[in-house]
Design an enzyme around this catalytic site. Structure first.
Site, PDB file in Angstrom:
ATOM      1  N   ALA A  12       5.562 -14.890  13.748  1.00  0.00           N
ATOM      2  CA  ALA A  12       4.621 -16.089  14.046  1.00  0.00           C
ATOM      3  C   ALA A  12       5.586 -17.079  14.681  1.00  0.00           C
ATOM      4  CB  ALA A  12       3.819 -16.517  12.954  1.00  0.00           C
ATOM      5  N   ASN A 103       7.225 -21.076   2.644  1.00  0.00           N
ATOM      6  CA  ASN A 103       6.900 -22.287   1.753  1.00  0.00           C
ATOM      7  C   ASN A 103       6.542 -21.533   0.544  1.00  0.00           C
ATOM      8  OD1 ASN A 103       7.452 -24.766   2.713  1.00  0.00           O
ATOM      9  ND2 ASN A 103       5.560 -25.031   3.740  1.00  0.00           N
ATOM     10  N   LYS A 183      12.737 -28.213  -1.394  1.00  0.00           N
ATOM     11  CA  LYS A 183      11.810 -28.428  -0.142  1.00  0.00           C
ATOM     12  C   LYS A 183      10.416 -28.757  -0.721  1.00  0.00           C
ATOM     13  CE  LYS A 183      10.430 -27.197   3.832  1.00  0.00           C
ATOM     14  NZ  LYS A 183       8.772 -27.080   3.775  1.00  0.00           N
ATOM     15  N   ASN A 187       8.370 -32.131   0.749  1.00  0.00           N
ATOM     16  CA  ASN A 187       7.116 -31.956   1.146  1.00  0.00           C
ATOM     17  C   ASN A 187       6.102 -32.865   0.431  1.00  0.00           C
ATOM     18  OD1 ASN A 187       7.999 -29.805   2.867  1.00  0.00           O
ATOM     19  ND2 ASN A 187       6.284 -28.494   2.461  1.00  0.00           N
ATOM     20  N   GLU A 190       6.777 -36.156   1.974  1.00  0.00           N
ATOM     21  CA  GLU A 190       6.163 -36.335   3.158  1.00  0.00           C
ATOM     22  C   GLU A 190       4.845 -36.643   3.217  1.00  0.00           C
ATOM     23  OE1 GLU A 190       4.309 -32.584   6.014  1.00  0.00           O
ATOM     24  OE2 GLU A 190       6.675 -32.760   5.757  1.00  0.00           O
ATOM     25  N   TYR A 191       4.066 -36.271   2.160  1.00  0.00           N
ATOM     26  CA  TYR A 191       2.646 -36.602   1.830  1.00  0.00           C
ATOM     27  C   TYR A 191       2.686 -38.242   1.718  1.00  0.00           C
ATOM     28  CZ  TYR A 191       0.238 -32.064   1.067  1.00  0.00           C
ATOM     29  OH  TYR A 191      -0.169 -31.111   1.222  1.00  0.00           O
ATOM     30  N   ARG A 287      -6.306 -37.320   0.208  1.00  0.00           N
ATOM     31  CA  ARG A 287      -6.536 -36.095   1.140  1.00  0.00           C
ATOM     32  C   ARG A 287      -7.752 -35.516   0.395  1.00  0.00           C
ATOM     33  NH1 ARG A 287      -1.388 -33.328   4.000  1.00  0.00           N
ATOM     34  NH2 ARG A 287      -0.041 -34.925   4.342  1.00  0.00           N
ATOM     35  N   HIS A 451      -0.967 -39.534 -35.544  1.00  0.00           N
ATOM     36  CA  HIS A 451      -0.103 -39.236 -34.704  1.00  0.00           C
ATOM     37  C   HIS A 451       1.320 -39.872 -34.621  1.00  0.00           C
ATOM     38  CE1 HIS A 451      -2.537 -36.500 -32.472  1.00  0.00           C
ATOM     39  NE2 HIS A 451      -3.669 -37.272 -32.442  1.00  0.00           N
TER      40      HIS A 451
END
Length: 482
Positions: A12, A103, A183, A187, A190-191, A287, A451
């Protein structure tokens, strides 16, 4: 006939362009794809007359390779990668190398490294960033996996990688899934970068009523400042493109964003590791909400926004937006680096954070001048806990904070969503606050679930339980994770 230096499975756009890149650097390359038509078209087209050996059977492909064989896959992540690995193993010999350049999820790469090594072979999971242009002209490459394989692959990868000031945008990241993890974080960042830019665009378009041409000029000027980057550059380019009727093409694109999942992986990993990756997570959610177009149209009619009427100096506010964008960008990278630091402890990776910034400076989507500052910060202090504590970033954030707050306040008052910029400011305010209200939170958890809590006047690690109502017992639950 001379055997090929490396082979590529998957023709591709990314695989084919990487083959052309390798061949242009003097390497003989074998090529294979499960789609025989794709191989045939490549053989008769771009590969014609080149040092490329197209093959139609996997056995012939493997036979065409020099030992130790180096087989690189650029195919769809997930089960296809496992399937091809299983087909390759019987055809390869001890010491041969399988490379996954897609990826893939880093957890799959951890699993595959062990599996392939158990068969007597070597495995590399490598992030490759830069899109089709980067693949052809020089990507950023982030390999990890079997360290013994690196000396065989390094000359090829460094030859085809992007070059910035004589430095190759390729370096060994670490064991098993380290390359694909870095990587993935790339990414995720990048978002975040993309979301921050779109929020700046939204403010200028809807609040300041700037035209696409005016915003093109703004982004062009911004690219001459600290914001100098590939994404700022292409944003300016996009805004000047006109449709056939002469109107801006960007205005005709439907406002529903797509994604391939790596941003979500980053957010989920941060949750698993307990790292506050707020900005990138908000970018993923942005998104998601953009995809609810029909619902948003209905809701906008039910809750109409008041008319926006900016009063003030537009040029000055544009500069305020630029500063807010830069401040939030710093937070995004600080969070991303924090995730890498924590994950490195979990998986026992020895990550070189300055070198990671260096290899991101060229070839990849987030390449920018800003990365030099990160490189410098981690070279000066490799054990830096948070990027914000580096002197450059400390001083810079101090200079940007007032503008950042003004932009967020103005956006809120005018009903313009800035989820990434706002979450970045909330993170900054939380990170720089000595006393947060988590003391009350812990009291509530101890009240309803026993707790336990720690005390300010006692050493860390000593836990206490209170019978808040007088009706409960003195038995506490398990201690909490902090």
């Amino acid at each position: 006939m001379k055997k090929a230096d490396i082979g590529m499975i998957g023709l591709a756009v990314m695989g084919e362009n990487l083959v052309m890149n390798m061949e242009s650097k003097g390497f003989q390359v074998a090529a294979f794809d499960i789609d025989e038509k794709r191989v045939s078209e490549f053989e008769k087209g771009r590969a014609k007359g080149k040092n490329i050996s197209p093959t139609y059977k996997l056995e012939d492909f493997v036979d065409a390779l020099e030992k130790p064989r180096k087989v690189m896959m650029m195919i769809r992540a997930g089960s296809p990668v496992d399937s091809v690995i299983d087909q390759l193993i019987p055809l390869l010999d001890n010491g041969d190398i399988i490379i996954d350049g897609g990826n893939s999820n880093y957890e799959d790469t951890i699993r595959r490294t062990k599996y392939v090594e158990d068969q007597g072979l070597l495995f590399i999971g490598s992030g490759v960033s830069g899109g089709e242009e980067g693949a052809l002209k020089g990507p950023s490459i982030m390999p990890g996996g079997s360290k013994k394989a690196w000396s065989h692959v390094e000359p090829i990868f460094k030859a085809i990688a992007a070059d910035v000031d004589g430095d190759k945008c390729c370096a060994w990241i670490g064991d098993n899934g380290a390359g694909h993890f870095v990587k993935m974080v790339h990414n995720g960042i990048e978002y975040g970068d993309i979301q921050l830019i779109t929020e700046a665009y939204h403010l200028m378009k809807d609040l300041l009523q700037l035209s696409a041409d005016e915003m093109h000029e703004v982004f062009k000027k911004w690219n001459e400042t600290e914001l100098d980057s590939y994404l700022i550059e292409i944003t300016g380019d996009i805004l000047k493109v006109k449709d056939e009727d002469g109107n801006p093409l960007v205005d005709k694109i439907l406002d529903t964003a797509g994604q391939k999942g790596t941003g979500k992986w980053t957010a989920v990993t941060a949750l698993d590791e307990g790292v506050p990756l707020t900005l990138i997570t908000e970018a993923v959610h942005s998104r998601f909400i953009s995809s609810l177009k029909e619902e948003r149209v209905k809701a906008s009619k039910q809750f109409p926004k008041k008319p926006r009427n900016f009063i003030g100096d537009k040029d000055q506010f544009i500069e305020e937006i630029r500063k807010a964008l830069y401040a939030a960008k710093i937070i995004s990278y600080a969070q991303g680096y924090d995730l890498m630091r924590i994950a490195a402890k979990t998986y026992k990776w020895d990550l070189n954070y300055g070198e990671i910034a260096l290899i991101w400076r060229g070839g990849c989507i987030i390449r920018s001048a800003f990365l030099n500052k990160i490189k410098d910060a981690y070279q000066q202090n490799p054990k830096l806990e948070n990027m914000l504590m580096d002197q450059y970033f400390t001083n810079t954030i101090k200079d940007l904070t007032d503008s950042w707050r003004k932009v967020i306040a103005t956006a809120v008052l005018n009903g313009i969503p800035t989820p990434a910029m706002s979450s970045a400011l909330n993170y900054f305010d939380s990170y720089t606050t000595e006393n947060l209200p988590a003391n009350l939170l812990q009291a509530q958890r101890d009240y309803f679930g026993a707790h336990t809590y720690e005390r300010k006047d006692k050493p860390r690690g000593e836990f206490f339980h209170t019978n808040w109502t007088g009706r409960g017992g003195d038995t506490s639950s398990t201690t909490y994770n902090s």
